[in-house]
Design a protein around this motif. Structure first.
Motif, PDB file in Angstrom:
ATOM      1  N   TYR A  11       0.817  -1.225   0.000  1.00 30.15           N
ATOM      2  CA  TYR A  11       0.000   0.000   0.000  1.00 30.15           C
ATOM      3  C   TYR A  11       0.854   1.280   0.000  1.00 30.15           C
ATOM      4  N   HIS A  12       2.029   1.246  -0.609  1.00 26.93           N
ATOM      5  CA  HIS A  12       2.962   2.385  -0.605  1.00 26.93           C
ATOM      6  C   HIS A  12       3.370   2.762   0.819  1.00 26.93           C
ATOM      7  N   ASP A  13       3.225   1.852   1.762  1.00 26.38           N
ATOM      8  CA  ASP A  13       3.455   2.161   3.183  1.00 26.38           C
ATOM      9  C   ASP A  13       4.695   1.433   3.684  1.00 26.38           C
ATOM     10  N   HIS A  14       5.718   2.210   4.015  1.00 27.39           N
ATOM     11  CA  HIS A  14       6.989   1.669   4.477  1.00 27.39           C
ATOM     12  C   HIS A  14       6.839   0.742   5.674  1.00 27.39           C
ATOM     13  N   ARG A  15       5.942   1.075   6.599  1.00 25.57           N
ATOM     14  CA  ARG A  15       5.824   0.274   7.820  1.00 25.57           C
ATOM     15  C   ARG A  15       5.169  -1.082   7.550  1.00 25.57           C
ATOM     16  N   ILE A  16       4.292  -1.147   6.591  1.00 19.79           N
ATOM     17  CA  ILE A  16       3.709  -2.446   6.230  1.00 19.79           C
ATOM     18  C   ILE A  16       4.797  -3.329   5.618  1.00 19.79           C
ATOM     19  N   ALA A  17       5.607  -2.785   4.744  1.00 21.92           N
ATOM     20  CA  ALA A  17       6.681  -3.569   4.114  1.00 21.92           C
ATOM     21  C   ALA A  17       7.668  -4.093   5.148  1.00 21.92           C
ATOM     22  N   MET A  18       8.131  -3.203   6.026  1.00 28.28           N
ATOM     23  CA  MET A  18       9.156  -3.611   6.984  1.00 28.28           C
ATOM     24  C   MET A  18       8.606  -4.584   8.026  1.00 28.28           C
ATOM     25  N   SER A  19       7.383  -4.351   8.471  1.00 28.51           N
ATOM     26  CA  SER A  19       6.792  -5.248   9.460  1.00 28.51           C
ATOM     27  C   SER A  19       6.590  -6.648   8.898  1.00 28.51           C
ATOM     28  N   PHE A  20       6.035  -6.737   7.701  1.00 34.17           N
ATOM     29  CA  PHE A  20       5.712  -8.061   7.164  1.00 34.17           C
ATOM     30  C   PHE A  20       6.949  -8.824   6.701  1.00 34.17           C
ATOM     31  N   ALA A  21       8.053  -8.115   6.506  1.00 33.12           N
ATOM     32  CA  ALA A  21       9.293  -8.839   6.252  1.00 33.12           C
ATOM     33  C   ALA A  21       9.633  -9.740   7.439  1.00 33.12           C
ATOM     34  N   LEU A  22       9.224  -9.343   8.632  1.00 36.41           N
ATOM     35  CA  LEU A  22       9.490 -10.152   9.823  1.00 36.41           C
ATOM     36  C   LEU A  22       8.761 -11.486   9.761  1.00 36.41           C
ATOM     37  N   ALA A  23       7.574 -11.499   9.150  1.00 36.46           N
ATOM     38  CA  ALA A  23       6.844 -12.770   9.028  1.00 36.46           C
ATOM     39  C   ALA A  23       7.651 -13.771   8.217  1.00 36.46           C
ATOM     40  N   GLY A  24       8.415 -13.268   7.245  1.00 33.72           N
ATOM     41  CA  GLY A  24       9.219 -14.144   6.408  1.00 33.72           C
ATOM     42  C   GLY A  24      10.386 -14.780   7.131  1.00 33.72           C
ATOM     43  N   LEU A  25      10.664 -14.343   8.348  1.00 34.63           N
ATOM     44  CA  LEU A  25      11.719 -14.978   9.140  1.00 34.63           C
ATOM     45  C   LEU A  25      11.263 -16.309   9.718  1.00 34.63           C
ATOM     46  N   ARG A  26       9.942 -16.527   9.760  1.00 36.95           N
ATOM     47  CA  ARG A  26       9.407 -17.766  10.338  1.00 36.95           C
ATOM     48  C   ARG A  26       8.580 -18.597   9.363  1.00 36.95           C
ATOM     49  N   VAL A  27       8.052 -17.936   8.314  1.00 36.00           N
ATOM     50  CA  VAL A  27       7.175 -18.613   7.358  1.00 36.00           C
ATOM     51  C   VAL A  27       7.809 -18.542   5.974  1.00 36.00           C
ATOM     52  N   GLY A  28       7.879 -19.669   5.281  1.00 31.02           N
ATOM     53  CA  GLY A  28       8.415 -19.686   3.931  1.00 31.02           C
ATOM     54  C   GLY A  28       7.418 -19.161   2.919  1.00 31.02           C
ATOM     55  N   GLY A  29       7.923 -18.563   1.843  1.00 32.20           N
ATOM     56  CA  GLY A  29       7.058 -18.136   0.746  1.00 32.20           C
ATOM     57  C   GLY A  29       6.534 -16.728   0.851  1.00 32.20           C
ATOM     58  N   VAL A  30       6.968 -15.956   1.850  1.00 30.94           N
ATOM     59  CA  VAL A  30       6.493 -14.577   1.996  1.00 30.94           C
ATOM     60  C   VAL A  30       7.241 -13.682   1.005  1.00 30.94           C
ATOM     61  N   THR A  31       6.481 -12.974   0.176  1.00 31.89           N
ATOM     62  CA  THR A  31       7.039 -12.050  -0.815  1.00 31.89           C
ATOM     63  C   THR A  31       6.524 -10.650  -0.519  1.00 31.89           C
ATOM     64  N   ILE A  32       7.438  -9.701  -0.401  1.00 29.75           N
ATOM     65  CA  ILE A  32       7.082  -8.307  -0.113  1.00 29.75           C
ATOM     66  C   ILE A  32       7.097  -7.513  -1.415  1.00 29.75           C
ATOM     67  N   LEU A  33       5.939  -6.966  -1.785  1.00 28.38           N
ATOM     68  CA  LEU A  33       5.831  -6.157  -2.994  1.00 28.38           C
ATOM     69  C   LEU A  33       6.294  -4.726  -2.713  1.00 28.38           C
ATOM     70  N   ASP A  34       6.829  -4.085  -3.728  1.00 32.45           N
ATOM     71  CA  ASP A  34       7.274  -2.695  -3.650  1.00 32.45           C
ATOM     72  C   ASP A  34       8.209  -2.452  -2.461  1.00 32.45           C
ATOM     73  N   PRO A  35       9.291  -3.208  -2.362  1.00 39.43           N
ATOM     74  CA  PRO A  35      10.201  -3.014  -1.219  1.00 39.43           C
ATOM     75  C   PRO A  35      10.828  -1.621  -1.169  1.00 39.43           C
ATOM     76  N   ALA A  36      10.854  -0.922  -2.296  1.00 37.98           N
ATOM     77  CA  ALA A  36      11.469   0.406  -2.325  1.00 37.98           C
ATOM     78  C   ALA A  36      10.725   1.415  -1.458  1.00 37.98           C
ATOM     79  N   CYS A  37       9.481   1.114  -1.074  1.00 43.90           N
ATOM     80  CA  CYS A  37       8.722   2.077  -0.265  1.00 43.90           C
ATOM     81  C   CYS A  37       9.357   2.303   1.101  1.00 43.90           C
ATOM     82  N   THR A  38      10.257   1.404   1.525  1.00 45.24           N
ATOM     83  CA  THR A  38      10.928   1.597   2.816  1.00 45.24           C
ATOM     84  C   THR A  38      11.862   2.805   2.795  1.00 45.24           C
TER      85      THR A  38
END
Length: 422
Positions: free
Chosen positions: A373-400
């Protein structure tokens, strides 16, 4: 600023503790306050420990457009030289989706003798600013916002009024901070008072007051809801900016989810920013409280909510209504994206967010393309989910880049495998 990033990153869980030393970037909140105060102070101010990110770049550019000299001698410093007054810009000030810059400058440009338009991108044009405009009008300042959101047109006379002004700060403490920072340019003392006692994260007003005093302002806190500001103007000074507590929440989340140890180079109790309170909550993982009040650490809520997905018991987040008017509706965004990982993982209940925690998620492969959603905090927060769950892809990482341009490089340095995706 980092090199161009791919359209998406897929995260591979490290399956081991992540440890190391990470220096969080400077505080965005304090950097933008200090930039503005330095621009309103006669002389040259050196700001060290500053954040260079999209939001602070937009603030610095706007100040340059109003006659302030803003130099960047190194990656974490600004050298600001000013006459102590802003000049009318030749074009509207464009501030993207930078809430601090937009709100703070809407009040500050009222000290200019001339007309100024404060505007932002399509997302900023959906973020309320009416309470601040109404307060400026009450001070005798001609400010207009037909939609109640940017753009705002301010017809200044070089004067900022005096007396008592009340403001509704229930949606954002930034309205209060904006008025307070401009108030030293009043014709006489200005009392800024809350209309009612509701206020967004109040700790950010304390940040504002501390920065103002560092630049020579005289402020008397009269009670829990009003401040008397003397018409002193500001004095140039050297000012050091502490690391960003909101950025630190991701590092505390990494520690909790991987069992690692990350040295931030600064003790938690050294932070003066409200989001530092998140550390004590995250440190309780996997037994975080069943109810978490996010009212005074709003930017930390997405981080804590993602960590809560792996908690031993469900977590209800309360006091977070204001998250609906951030860069995006963060309550809805967090619920939507947790449910991409596993349907039913989160639910909105009024303005509360309930995370139906499930420790069994850890180690599973649950392909999920996370919309940010063009929101840096959504991107950075959900990257943490990928530390425990496989297959997590973060769209538009540049928004950070809005607040933490080196976020993905930081994860790589800690040993997280990021695979470019489309």
């Amino acid at each position: 600023m980092p090199n161009a990033l791919p359209p998406a990153y897929t995260i591979t869980p490290p399956n081991r503790p992540l440890s190391g030393r990470v220096s969080p970037p400077g505080s965005k909140s304090i950097t933008n306050r200090a930039l503005l105060l330095a621009a309103l102070a006669e002389g040259t101010s050196r700001l060290t420990g500053a954040l260079k990110s999209k939001d602070t770049v937009l603030m610095a550019r706007a100040l340059r457009n109003m006659g302030v000299t803003v130099e960047e001698p190194d990656a974490t410093s600004f050298l600001v030289t000013s006459t102590g007054r802003l000049a009318a810009p030749s074009a509207p000030l464009f501030l993207g989706n930078a809430g601090t810059a937009t709100r703070f400058l809407t009040a500050a440009v009222a000290t200019i003798d001339g007309t100024v338009i404060v505007d932002g991108d399509e997302d900023m044009r959906l973020r309320p600013i009416r309470p601040l405009v109404d307060a400026l009008n009450a001070l005798g300042i001609d400010a207009q916002s037909p939609t109640g959101c940017p753009p705002v047109t301010i017809v200044g006379t070089g004067r900022f009024g005096s007396g008592r002004v009340e403001i509704d700060a229930s949606l954002s403490s930034q309205y209060v901070s904006a008025l307070l920072m401009a108030a030293p340019f009043g014709d006489g003392p200005i009392e800024v008072a809350l209309k009612g006692k509701d206020i967004g994260a109040r700790g950010y007003v304390d940040l504002t007051l501390a920065a103002m005093r560092a630049f020579g302002a005289q402020i008397e806190s009269r009670d829990d809801g009003s401040w008397l500001v003397q018409p002193t103007g500001y004095k140039a000074t050297d000012f050091h900016i502490e690391p960003d507590a909101s950025a630190a929440t991701y590092l505390w989340g990494i520690e909790a989810l991987t069992g690692g140890t990350i040295d931030l180079g600064v003790p938690t109790d050294a932070f003066t920013q409200p989001d530092a309170a998140a550390q004590a909550v995250i440190a309780q993982f996997p037994d975080m409280p069943a109810v978490i009040d996010g009212s005074q650490m709003q930017d930390a809520v997405p981080t804590i909510a993602v960590v809560a997905a792996f908690n031993n018991r469900p977590v209800r987040f309360v006091g977070i209504t204001n998250l609906r008017v951030k860069e995006t509706d963060r309550i809805r965004a967090v619920a939507n994206e947790l449910n991409r990982i596993r349907p039913g993982l989160a639910v909105e209940e009024g303005d509360d967010l309930i995370v139906h925690s499930d420790p069994a998620l850890s180690g599973q492969v649950l392909p999920a393309r996370i919309e940010t959603y063009h929101d840096h905090r959504i991107a950075m927060s959900f990257a943490l989910a990928g530390l425990r769950v496989g297959g997590v892809t973060i769209l538009d990482p540049a928004c950070t880049g809005k607040t933490y341009p080196d976020y993905w490089d930081m994860l790589k340095a800690l040993g997280v495998e990021l695979t470019p995706a489309t």
